[in-house]
Design a protein around this motif. Structure first.
Motif, mmCIF file in Angstrom:
data_model
loop_
_atom_site.group_PDB
_atom_site.id
_atom_site.type_symbol
_atom_site.label_atom_id
_atom_site.label_comp_id
_atom_site.label_asym_id
_atom_site.label_seq_id
_atom_site.Cartn_x
_atom_site.Cartn_y
_atom_site.Cartn_z
ATOM 1 N N TYR A 122 41.491 96.758 145.934
ATOM 2 C CA TYR A 122 42.221 95.491 146.019
ATOM 3 C C TYR A 122 41.221 94.363 146.112
ATOM 4 O O TYR A 122 40.233 94.454 146.838
ATOM 5 C CB TYR A 122 43.152 95.486 147.237
ATOM 6 N N GLN A 123 41.530 93.334 145.367
ATOM 7 C CA GLN A 123 40.600 92.221 145.322
ATOM 8 C C GLN A 123 41.370 90.923 145.562
ATOM 9 O O GLN A 123 42.484 90.740 145.066
ATOM 10 C CB GLN A 123 39.951 92.184 143.940
ATOM 11 N N HIS A 124 40.817 90.067 146.391
ATOM 12 C CA HIS A 124 41.338 88.703 146.446
ATOM 13 C C HIS A 124 40.115 87.792 146.461
ATOM 14 O O HIS A 124 39.152 88.061 147.182
ATOM 15 C CB HIS A 124 42.241 88.476 147.671
ATOM 16 N N ASN A 125 40.133 86.792 145.640
ATOM 17 C CA ASN A 125 38.959 85.957 145.464
ATOM 18 C C ASN A 125 37.771 86.893 145.179
ATOM 19 O O ASN A 125 37.904 87.800 144.357
ATOM 20 C CB ASN A 125 38.765 85.089 146.722
ATOM 21 N N GLY A 126 36.641 86.746 145.834
ATOM 22 C CA GLY A 126 35.520 87.627 145.544
ATOM 23 C C GLY A 126 35.491 88.896 146.384
ATOM 24 O O GLY A 126 34.599 89.719 146.236
ATOM 25 N N PHE A 127 36.468 89.053 147.270
ATOM 26 C CA PHE A 127 36.414 90.159 148.219
ATOM 27 C C PHE A 127 37.101 91.405 147.667
ATOM 28 O O PHE A 127 38.267 91.365 147.272
ATOM 29 C CB PHE A 127 37.085 89.729 149.527
ATOM 30 N N ILE A 128 36.344 92.517 147.662
ATOM 31 C CA ILE A 128 36.893 93.770 147.132
ATOM 32 C C ILE A 128 36.920 94.822 148.231
ATOM 33 O O ILE A 128 35.963 94.976 148.982
ATOM 34 C CB ILE A 128 36.019 94.300 145.972
ATOM 35 N N ASP A 129 38.025 95.522 148.323
ATOM 36 C CA ASP A 129 38.110 96.594 149.322
ATOM 37 C C ASP A 129 38.726 97.833 148.698
ATOM 38 O O ASP A 129 39.627 97.739 147.863
ATOM 39 C CB ASP A 129 38.957 96.141 150.522
ATOM 40 N N LEU A 130 38.209 98.966 149.107
ATOM 41 C CA LEU A 130 38.789 100.235 148.705
ATOM 42 C C LEU A 130 40.062 100.408 149.526
ATOM 43 O O LEU A 130 40.008 100.364 150.756
ATOM 44 C CB LEU A 130 37.807 101.363 149.041
ATOM 45 N N CYS A 131 41.200 100.563 148.863
ATOM 46 C CA CYS A 131 42.430 100.608 149.646
ATOM 47 C C CYS A 131 43.588 101.148 148.817
ATOM 48 O O CYS A 131 43.682 100.885 147.621
ATOM 49 C CB CYS A 131 42.766 99.206 150.139
ATOM 50 N N LYS A 132 44.445 101.943 149.490
ATOM 51 C CA LYS A 132 45.621 102.471 148.800
ATOM 52 C C LYS A 132 46.682 101.389 148.634
ATOM 53 O O LYS A 132 47.543 101.477 147.777
ATOM 54 C CB LYS A 132 46.226 103.608 149.635
ATOM 55 N N GLY A 133 46.638 100.367 149.496
ATOM 56 C CA GLY A 133 47.669 99.339 149.498
ATOM 57 C C GLY A 133 48.953 99.899 150.071
ATOM 58 O O GLY A 133 48.903 100.946 150.700
ATOM 59 N N PRO A 134 50.083 99.242 149.901
ATOM 60 C CA PRO A 134 50.207 97.941 149.245
ATOM 61 C C PRO A 134 49.914 96.777 150.203
ATOM 62 O O PRO A 134 49.642 96.995 151.379
ATOM 63 C CB PRO A 134 51.674 97.934 148.839
ATOM 64 N N HIS A 135 49.966 95.592 149.663
ATOM 65 C CA HIS A 135 49.688 94.377 150.442
ATOM 66 C C HIS A 135 50.745 93.342 150.147
ATOM 67 O O HIS A 135 51.551 93.524 149.247
ATOM 68 C CB HIS A 135 48.309 93.826 150.056
ATOM 69 N N VAL A 136 50.690 92.247 150.874
ATOM 70 C CA VAL A 136 51.566 91.130 150.508
ATOM 71 C C VAL A 136 51.007 90.553 149.203
ATOM 72 O O VAL A 136 49.895 90.880 148.791
ATOM 73 C CB VAL A 136 51.635 90.058 151.624
ATOM 74 N N GLU A 137 51.806 89.703 148.598
ATOM 75 C CA GLU A 137 51.458 89.198 147.269
ATOM 76 C C GLU A 137 50.138 88.426 147.252
ATOM 77 O O GLU A 137 49.267 88.666 146.432
ATOM 78 C CB GLU A 137 52.601 88.280 146.858
ATOM 79 N N SER A 138 50.023 87.515 148.199
ATOM 80 C CA SER A 138 48.825 86.666 148.206
ATOM 81 C C SER A 138 48.495 86.284 149.643
ATOM 82 O O SER A 138 49.328 86.405 150.544
ATOM 83 C CB SER A 138 49.085 85.397 147.389
ATOM 84 N N THR A 139 47.271 85.798 149.836
ATOM 85 C CA THR A 139 46.825 85.476 151.205
ATOM 86 C C THR A 139 47.709 84.416 151.862
ATOM 87 O O THR A 139 47.854 84.389 153.070
ATOM 88 C CB THR A 139 45.354 85.003 151.210
ATOM 89 N N GLY A 140 48.324 83.571 151.033
ATOM 90 C CA GLY A 140 49.158 82.496 151.571
ATOM 91 C C GLY A 140 50.394 82.994 152.306
ATOM 92 O O GLY A 140 51.019 82.252 153.072
ATOM 93 N N LYS A 141 50.742 84.278 152.081
ATOM 94 C CA LYS A 141 51.914 84.840 152.772
ATOM 95 C C LYS A 141 51.653 85.041 154.267
ATOM 96 O O LYS A 141 52.557 85.236 155.058
ATOM 97 C CB LYS A 141 52.305 86.176 152.141
ATOM 98 N N ILE A 142 50.355 85.048 154.593
ATOM 99 C CA ILE A 142 49.995 85.244 156.001
ATOM 100 C C ILE A 142 50.016 83.882 156.695
ATOM 101 O O ILE A 142 49.346 82.952 156.239
ATOM 102 C CB ILE A 142 48.581 85.859 156.117
ATOM 103 N N LYS A 143 50.816 83.758 157.734
ATOM 104 C CA LYS A 143 50.893 82.446 158.379
ATOM 105 C C LYS A 143 50.560 82.493 159.858
ATOM 106 O O LYS A 143 49.800 81.693 160.369
ATOM 107 C CB LYS A 143 52.286 81.856 158.177
ATOM 108 N N TYR A 144 51.149 83.435 160.532
ATOM 109 C CA TYR A 144 51.004 83.445 161.993
ATOM 110 C C TYR A 144 50.212 84.664 162.405
ATOM 111 O O TYR A 144 50.740 85.779 162.440
ATOM 112 C CB TYR A 144 52.375 83.409 162.648
ATOM 113 N N PHE A 145 48.931 84.453 162.696
ATOM 114 C CA PHE A 145 48.066 85.570 163.089
ATOM 115 C C PHE A 145 47.185 85.139 164.246
ATOM 116 O O PHE A 145 47.071 83.943 164.543
ATOM 117 C CB PHE A 145 47.204 86.011 161.898
ATOM 118 N N LYS A 146 46.592 86.116 164.897
ATOM 119 C CA LYS A 146 45.691 85.806 166.006
ATOM 120 C C LYS A 146 44.725 86.975 166.180
ATOM 121 O O LYS A 146 45.150 88.137 166.141
ATOM 122 C CB LYS A 146 46.533 85.626 167.287
#
Ligand SMILES: [Zn+2]
Ligand SMILES: [Zn+2]
Length: 577
Positions: free
Chosen positions: A112-136
């Motif tokens: 999975y890749q977003h911008n330049g960041f690549i990770d080995l992963c089975k997924g799945p993920h949310v559509e895009s980073t913008g879906k993440i809003k409330y984290f800590k």
């Protein structure tokens, strides 16, 4: 909101965190970053130490990545290609994971890749980073690669994410509350217990104020056991290896046992369990079916090896006291016995303020000993008994021990956290190994059914839960100091002492504070020590031969005579409130 979606959101947030960390801490290698029950974590191998002070900076970077709303792009690539990719990136942990996948016959992996960041992963993920809003981001901790202390030491960052601001805030509030209730913090603040590196990790020292609570719990425990037809026993702390050969502990649980010591050429061990000893007591006589059930109970201290990484205050220790009992009965008595134990457990735990339970019936696993007939009978008597109690329960399919099905009872504390306490476990194994029998009506010797059970689990752990449940504010019957008597000026020193003595004589755990300090200071000290009742005596009280009482929660003074106060306290203590 769907649980799975929340897992997706949290796992995706871990990618964003990993991205931020690799940007802020160049040279950091990635291990793994799963979603967990209350959030997520990611393990890093970084040349720099990441501390709790770095978290805001990482959060800030994450917010930037989130704002860019990068798409999570899934790609399936050939194993060789993946190996080449992560080799170039010098991600040795990912490489190890890929090689492992290769061994299982996988031909491709997903990245999975977003911008330049690549990770080995089975997924799945949310559509895009913008879906993440409330984290800590919550905390940092040490971890080993693959949980193996012989492998590389990594740095783990924990965080959480929610779909709404309210949920996140509520969670953080709960977390803060849990921190304030941490039994390790309160344990030292209230002078209840300690652990000393010089003595060894996971070994508990009960201070007088903790010990008095333990003493009260144990007295109550003994009293109730005698009322419920149990007989109390004591057994030694070490035993010849011989007994653990018969029981099978040496073979099955040697990882949990401390190494042997030599006594006159024979190997001995400190005991990891009380069961073999109770069997010895049972077997020292012949028993007729008329005597059963025989219930042997012991506050039995055992020692088990736990890795230092998992030790945690009173909750995970190396020496602990099980509020143990072993019941020897006939197969026909199983169901009734089970009902008795369950009722006893619930009643006992309620006294300590626990009213919500989670109950699990764990059934036959793939590997088991004993006959199918016995298993079926035991499982159905457990089930029948649970139905009769009317308590809701869940089935933990295949979760039983190899030697029998069991019931696990978790208690819920004020914060809604579930703690494993009581366990009621059937055993077809030990009676067979030790040839534990009774003489039946027909004159034949038959194998007994054995039940292992604990109501509290271990006294140490239960005490830890109790401290957090009450936030250190113990109800009167458990409070190490129940009353403190405070004078206002020197003129009431004698009167205060007299009252204190009267309370002590009446069986109340009273303290006297006639130190030459300001009243407010003395009250503050008593409040910090969470003493339920503060008696203030000034000139007015002395003249009227009365006392003024304030409680931890109520600052309004109540006036009464010592005798009135004493009888009021005694009634409360008698009712265990
Ligand atoms: Zn992922
Ligand atoms: Zn046992």
């Amino acid at each position: 909101m769907n649980e799975n979606n929340l897992e997706l959101l949290r796992h995706s947030t871990s990618h964003v965190m990993a991205h931020a960390v690799t940007e802020l801490f160049p040279g950091t290698k990635l291990a793994i970053g799963p979603a967990i029950e209350e959030g997520f974590y990611y393990d890093f191998d970084s040349p720099q130490t990441i501390s709790i002070e770095d978290l805001p900076k990482i959060e800030e970077k994450m917010s930037e990545i989130i704002k860019q709303d990068y798409k999570f792009i899934r790609k399936e690539i050939k194993i060789d290609e993946a190996k080449k990719l992560f080799k170039e990136k010098q991600e040795k942990y990912k490489l190890e994971l890929i090689e492992e996948l290769e061994k299982t016959g996988e031909k491709t992996v997903t990245i999975y890749q977003h911008n330049g960041f690549i990770d080995l992963c089975k997924g799945p993920h949310v559509e895009s980073t913008g879906k993440i809003k409330y984290f800590k981001l919550i905390s940092v901790a040490g971890a080993y690669w693959r949980g193996d202390e012989k492998r590389e030491q990594l740095q783990r960052i924990y965080g959480t994410a929610f779909f709404t601001k309210e949920e996140l805030e509520e969670y953080l509030k709960k977390l803060e509350e849990a921190k304030n209730r941490d039994h390790r913090k309160l344990g030292s603040q209230l002078d209840l217990f300690s652990i000393h590196e010089e003595v060894g990790s996971g070994l508990i020292h009960w201070h007088p104020k903790g010990a008095i609570i333990r003493n009260i719990i144990e007295s109550y425990w003994k009293e109730e056991h005698l009322k419920n037809g149990y007989q109390i026993v004591y057994t030694p702390h070490i035993a010849s290896e011989e007994i653990y050969k018969i029981s099978g502990h040496l073979e099955k649980y040697s990882d949990l046992m401390y190494s042997s010591m030599d006594i006159e050429g024979k190997p001995y061990r400190v005991k990891p369990m009380n069961c073999p000893n109770h069997i010895m007591i049972y077997k020292s006589q012949l028993h007729s079916y008329r005597e059963l059930p025989i219930r042997l109970a012991e506050l039995g201290t055992v020692y088990r090896y736990e890795k230092s990484g998992v030790l945690h205050g009173l909750m995970r220790v190396r020496g602990f006291t099980i509020d143990d009992a072993h019941i020897f009965c006939t197969p026909e008595q199983l169901e009734q016995e089970m009902l008795n134990i369950f009722d006893f457990t619930v009643k006992f735990l309620k006294t300590f303020g626990f009213t919500e339970f989670e109950t699990y019936l764990a059934t036959q696993p793939k590997d088991f000993v004993g006959t199918q007939e016995n298993w079926d009978r035991a499982t159905s008597s457990l089930r029948n008994a649970m139905e009769k109690t009317g308590h809701p329960y869940k089935i933990d399919e295949g979760g039983g021990a190899f030697y029998g099905p069991k019931i696990d009872l978790k208690i819920k504390d004020v914060l809604g956290r579930a703690w494993q306490c009581a366990t009621i476990q059937f055993d077809f194994n030990l009676p067979q190994r030790f040839d534990v029998t009774y003489r039946d009506e027909d004159g034949k010797d038959k194998q007994v059914v054995m039940i292992h059970r604990a109501l509290l689990g271990s006294i140490e752990r239960f005490f830890g839960v109790l401290i957090e449940h009450y936030a250190g504010v113990f109800p009167l019957w458990l409070a190490p100091v129940q009353v403190v008597v405070i004078n206002i000026t020197d003129e009431q020193k004698e009167y205060a002492t007299e009252i204190h003595k009267k309370l002590l004589n009446g069986g109340i755990r009273s303290e006297l504070n006639i130190k030459n300090e300001r009243l407010n200071y003395k009250i503050r000290e008593a409040t910090l020590n969470k003493i339920p009742y503060i008696l203030v005596v000034g000139q007015k009280e002395k003249n009227e031969n009365k006392i003024s009482i304030r409680t931890l929660t109520d600052k309004n003074l109540q006036s009464m005579t010592v005798d009135e106060f004493l009888s009021c306290l005694k009634e409360k203590i008698q009712n265990r409130s």
